[in-house]
Each structure stands twice: as structure tokens, then as C-alpha cells.
Write a protein that holds these residues in place. Structure first.
Motif, PDB file in Angstrom:
ATOM      1  N   SER A 246       0.844  -1.279  -0.086  1.00  8.14           N
ATOM      2  CA  SER A 246      -0.028   0.145   0.104  1.00  8.14           C
ATOM      3  C   SER A 246       0.815   1.160   0.037  1.00  8.14           C
ATOM      4  CB  SER A 246      -0.806   0.086   1.153  1.00  8.14           C
ATOM      5  OG  SER A 246      -1.708  -1.073   1.175  1.00  8.14           O
ATOM      6  N   PRO A 247       0.913   2.057  -1.035  1.00  9.69           N
ATOM      7  CA  PRO A 247       1.539   3.164  -1.167  1.00  9.69           C
ATOM      8  C   PRO A 247       1.695   4.043   0.202  1.00  9.69           C
ATOM      9  CG  PRO A 247       0.436   2.690  -2.977  1.00  9.69           C
ATOM     10  CD  PRO A 247      -0.063   1.931  -2.240  1.00  9.69           C
ATOM     11  N   GLY A 248       0.455   4.391   0.773  1.00 14.18           N
ATOM     12  CA  GLY A 248       0.410   5.212   1.666  1.00 14.18           C
ATOM     13  C   GLY A 248       0.943   4.647   3.084  1.00 14.18           C
ATOM     14  N   SER A 256      12.849   6.986   1.061  1.00 15.38           N
ATOM     15  CA  SER A 256      14.506   6.632   1.921  1.00 15.38           C
ATOM     16  C   SER A 256      15.143   5.840   1.074  1.00 15.38           C
ATOM     17  CB  SER A 256      14.191   6.189   3.269  1.00 15.38           C
ATOM     18  OG  SER A 256      13.818   4.886   3.356  1.00 15.38           O
ATOM     19  N   GLY A 257      14.498   5.001   0.438  1.00 14.15           N
ATOM     20  CA  GLY A 257      15.090   4.004  -0.464  1.00 14.15           C
ATOM     21  C   GLY A 257      15.005   2.518  -0.142  1.00 14.15           C
ATOM     22  N   ILE A 314       4.911   1.253  -8.599  1.00 12.52           N
ATOM     23  CA  ILE A 314       5.193   2.063  -7.376  1.00 12.52           C
ATOM     24  C   ILE A 314       6.604   2.705  -7.228  1.00 12.52           C
ATOM     25  CG2 ILE A 314       4.542   2.146  -4.943  1.00 12.52           C
ATOM     26  CD1 ILE A 314       3.162  -0.458  -5.181  1.00 12.52           C
ATOM     27  N   ASN A 315       6.895   3.663  -7.125  1.00 10.47           N
ATOM     28  CA  ASN A 315       8.258   4.122  -7.050  1.00 10.47           C
ATOM     29  C   ASN A 315       8.232   5.622  -6.586  1.00 10.47           C
ATOM     30  OD1 ASN A 315       7.567   5.812  -9.420  1.00 10.47           O
ATOM     31  ND2 ASN A 315       8.157   4.190 -10.856  1.00 10.47           N
ATOM     32  N   LYS A 316       9.228   6.306  -6.432  1.00 11.68           N
ATOM     33  CA  LYS A 316       9.470   7.742  -6.027  1.00 11.68           C
ATOM     34  C   LYS A 316       8.606   8.663  -6.627  1.00 11.68           C
ATOM     35  CE  LYS A 316      14.036   7.188  -3.921  1.00 11.68           C
ATOM     36  NZ  LYS A 316      15.273   7.461  -3.723  1.00 11.68           N
ATOM     37  N   LEU A 322      -0.554   7.768  -5.708  1.00  8.77           N
ATOM     38  CA  LEU A 322      -1.162   6.744  -5.433  1.00  8.77           C
ATOM     39  C   LEU A 322      -1.742   6.839  -3.952  1.00  8.77           C
ATOM     40  CD1 LEU A 322       1.128   4.088  -7.040  1.00  8.77           C
ATOM     41  CD2 LEU A 322      -1.020   4.720  -7.580  1.00  8.77           C
ATOM     42  N   ALA A 323      -0.803   7.392  -2.985  1.00 11.26           N
ATOM     43  CA  ALA A 323      -1.092   7.641  -1.703  1.00 11.26           C
ATOM     44  C   ALA A 323      -2.241   8.421  -1.524  1.00 11.26           C
ATOM     45  CB  ALA A 323       0.107   7.936  -0.881  1.00 11.26           C
ATOM     46  N   ALA A 324      -2.232   9.560  -2.270  1.00 11.40           N
ATOM     47  CA  ALA A 324      -3.208  10.510  -2.513  1.00 11.40           C
ATOM     48  C   ALA A 324      -4.744   9.941  -2.658  1.00 11.40           C
ATOM     49  CB  ALA A 324      -2.951  11.737  -3.251  1.00 11.40           C
TER      50      ALA A 324
END
Length: 327
Positions: A246-248, A256-257, A314-316, A322-324
Motif C-alpha cells: 500500500s503506497p500510503g 528513503s530507498g 510504485i516508485n518515488k 497513489l497515496a493521495a
């Protein structure tokens, strides 16, 4: 004025009664997921409820307190006793659920599953990502991150979740065929629906295998737990963690990597599809090749499986958007 007030009050009671009557008369659809209270299934629940309201279906989700197949069996038994029209399930153990799903069908209840291809006891199973496409996409990305060499470990939700293991099979096969210098550590670990077990297993593997440079975690809690382990051991940029999450929940870890990326589909969309398919079955509408079903598009079923590919990276660059969306 008094007459107007009385009339208005009577009208409001009539309207309230009509709403209650509608709610009581609406067909019931219960969806049993793997575990309650985690972001992935919270998003799915939102889709179930919103689509239920839109279609006039009393749709709700049941999330067990742990990823225990026995708890899913109990929840399905309760739904059978309630006489719901359709039962949806995201199985923890496909074989354990076969008898109770068959029992539901024998009681005249339609059964829809998700993340369980060719599930016995289901009228339909749907996937928003093909097993091969999803697994290979993760395998390829892990190989790129690891530079095509080194040791890696694989997590799955459990050793009895068919889809997670199909993803793992596809990823491992892709890596073996294309990156012979990458070596799988052990077999696979059934911890990826538990963030604490994923973390502790990752810590153990890091300690036992100094050359370990990758984790491929199928199960929404796997990347989170492994990512936390990477941070604890200060291995960010040295060990790469990939998988769906889940992105959130993983937003800070991917920035942070500690998590290097992955792919997902929209669990809220999956919740909506559960209710959309249920509504069609309740109304006796077709589910056949060529049907254009919201959330799935034009379908081409194989057996009782409806499989489409709607992967979201899903990446930086994508995680904030996606979280929004509440994912």
C-alpha cells in the motif's frame, strides 16, 4: 403552520421509512478478505461500500483478525447462515476453503474470489494482473536493481496462497532464464501478510547470508517489514526490496530507498469489481467473453477466471499520487 409542521414531520417519517425499507430489502453481498485493519484491505473496503451504495446493494467486508484460513471458513459459514446472495473471498488457503465455498453454492449463493485462480467452489475468480505478467515484472525490476547478480530471497503471503506462489514461480523462472548469476536463498517464506514476521525473517536472512542483496516480497506487508529491516541494518542502497504494498503505508520507506519499488493494482478497484460482478449475478446478467464490465474492461474468461493486466508502478515518482488516492 401547525398543520404544515405535522405534514412535514409525517413526510419525513415516510421518507425515512422508505430508506429503511430499501436498505432492508437490498440484496446482501459479503466479502471476506485475508486480514482486516491493514491499508490494502481498508482501500478494498472503501470500494466495496461505495459501489454497493451506487448499485443499491448491501455490500460489506469482513476482515479476520489474522491471516488464518480457519477464521475465513468461520466468516463464510456466518454469511451462509445469514442467507446473503453473493459471497466474495480473497482466500488465504484455496484448498481449505473449497468445502465451505461448495457449501455456499449448494445453498444457492453465488461465490466470487480474487487472488485465487481456478478456485474450486467459486462461480468466478477475477484478477487485475496476470500471474505471469505480475511475477515477471517484479523479477525483471529486481534483476535491474541488483545488477543481474547476487543472492535474493522470496516472501509470499503463505505457502498455500495460489496466486502469490504463481507470482513467485514466474519471477523465479524469469530470473533463472535471464540472470544466471542471481541465486535464490532457500525456498520461499510465508510471512508476507505479517509485517512483524516479514521484518524478523528479513533480519535473520541478512544475518545468515552476507551476500544477500535482494528481497522479492509478494504480500502487502512483506515489503514494509523487509524495508524496516533494511533500515535497521543500515543496508539502504545495498539490499533492494521489491513487491506490491500500500503506497500510503510504504511512502516513507520508498522515499528513503529502503523499498526500491514494485507494482500493484488498485485494491479499491478490486472492491468495486466484487460488487459489480455480484450485482450482475444477482440480476441474472451474463458474464461472458466480450462483455464490457466496469473495472475490468472487455473480458475474455478462461474457465471461471477473468484475468486482465492493469499494473501500476510504485516508485518515488508515483507513490505520492497513489497515496493521495487513499491507497
Amino acid at each position: 403552520m401547525r398543520r404544515l409542521i405535522v405534514a412535514a414531520f409525517a413526510a419525513s417519517l415516510s421518507l425515512a421509512g422508505a430508506v429503511v425499507a430499501f436498505a432492508e430489502g437490498a440484496p446482501k453481498v459479503g466479502v471476506v478478505v485475508k486480514i482486516g485493519g491493514i491499508p490494502w484491505f481498508n482501500a478494498m473496503e472503501a470500494g466495496i461500500k461505495e459501489q454497493g451504495q451506487k448499485l443499491g446493494v448491501d455490500a460489506f467486508m469482513i476482515g479476520p483478525t489474522s491471516a488464518d484460513p480457519a477464521l475465513q471458513v468461520r466468516a463464510i459459514e456466518d454469511l451462509i447462515a445469514q442467507g446473503v446472495k453473493v459471497i466474495g473471498v480473497v482466500p488465504n488457503d484455496a484448498k481449505v476453503l473449497e468445502p465451505v465455498l461448495t457449501k455456499a453454492q449448494a445453498a444457492g449463493i453465488k461465490v466470487i474470489t480474487h487472488e485465487s485462480p481456478s478456485q474450486k467452489g467459486a462461480d468466478w475468480n477475477f484478477e487485475l494482473a496476470s500471474a505471469t505478467g505480475f511475477g515477471e515484472a517484479h523479477g525483471k525490476l529486481l534483476a535491474e536493481k541488483m545488477g543481474g547478480k547476487g543472492e535474493y530471497a522470496v516472501f509470499v503471503g503463505s505457502l498455500t496462497v495460489p496466486l502469490h506462489n504463481a507470482w513467485a514461480d514466474a519471477a523465479i523462472a524469469y530470473i533463472k532464464a535471464n540472470y544466471p548469476d542471481m541465486k535464490l536463498v532457500g525456498e520461499r517464506y510465508g510471512v508476507a501478510e505479517d509485517v512483524d514476521k516479514s521484518r524478523s525473517t528479513a533480519l535473520d536472512l541478512i544475518a545468515a547470508h552476507p551476500d544477500l542483496t535482494g528481497f522479492l516480497a509478494f504480500g502487502s506487508q512483506g515489503p514494509i517489514g523487509a524495508g524496516r529491516a533494511i533500515e535497521e541494518r543500515r543496508k539502504t542502497g545495498k539490499i533492494f526490496v521489491l513487491g506490491p504494498f500500500s503506497p500510503g503505508q510504504g511512502q516513507k520507506l520508498i522515499k528513503s530507498g529502503a523499498i526500491s519499488g514494485g507494482f500493484m493494482w488498485n485494491p479499491k478497484q478490486a472492491g468495486e469489481v466484487f460488487v459489480t460482478l455480484a450485482d450482475r449475478l444477482i440480476k441474472g446478467e451474463s458474464v461472458k467473453e466480450g462483455d464490457d464490465i466496469p473495472g475490468l474492461g472487455v473480458i475474455k474468461p478462461v474457465g471461471n477466471d477473468i484475468i486482465v493486466d492493469q499494473l501500476l508502478p510504485i516508485n518515488k515518482d508515483t507513490v505520492d499520487d497513489l497515496a493521495a488516492m487513499g491507497l
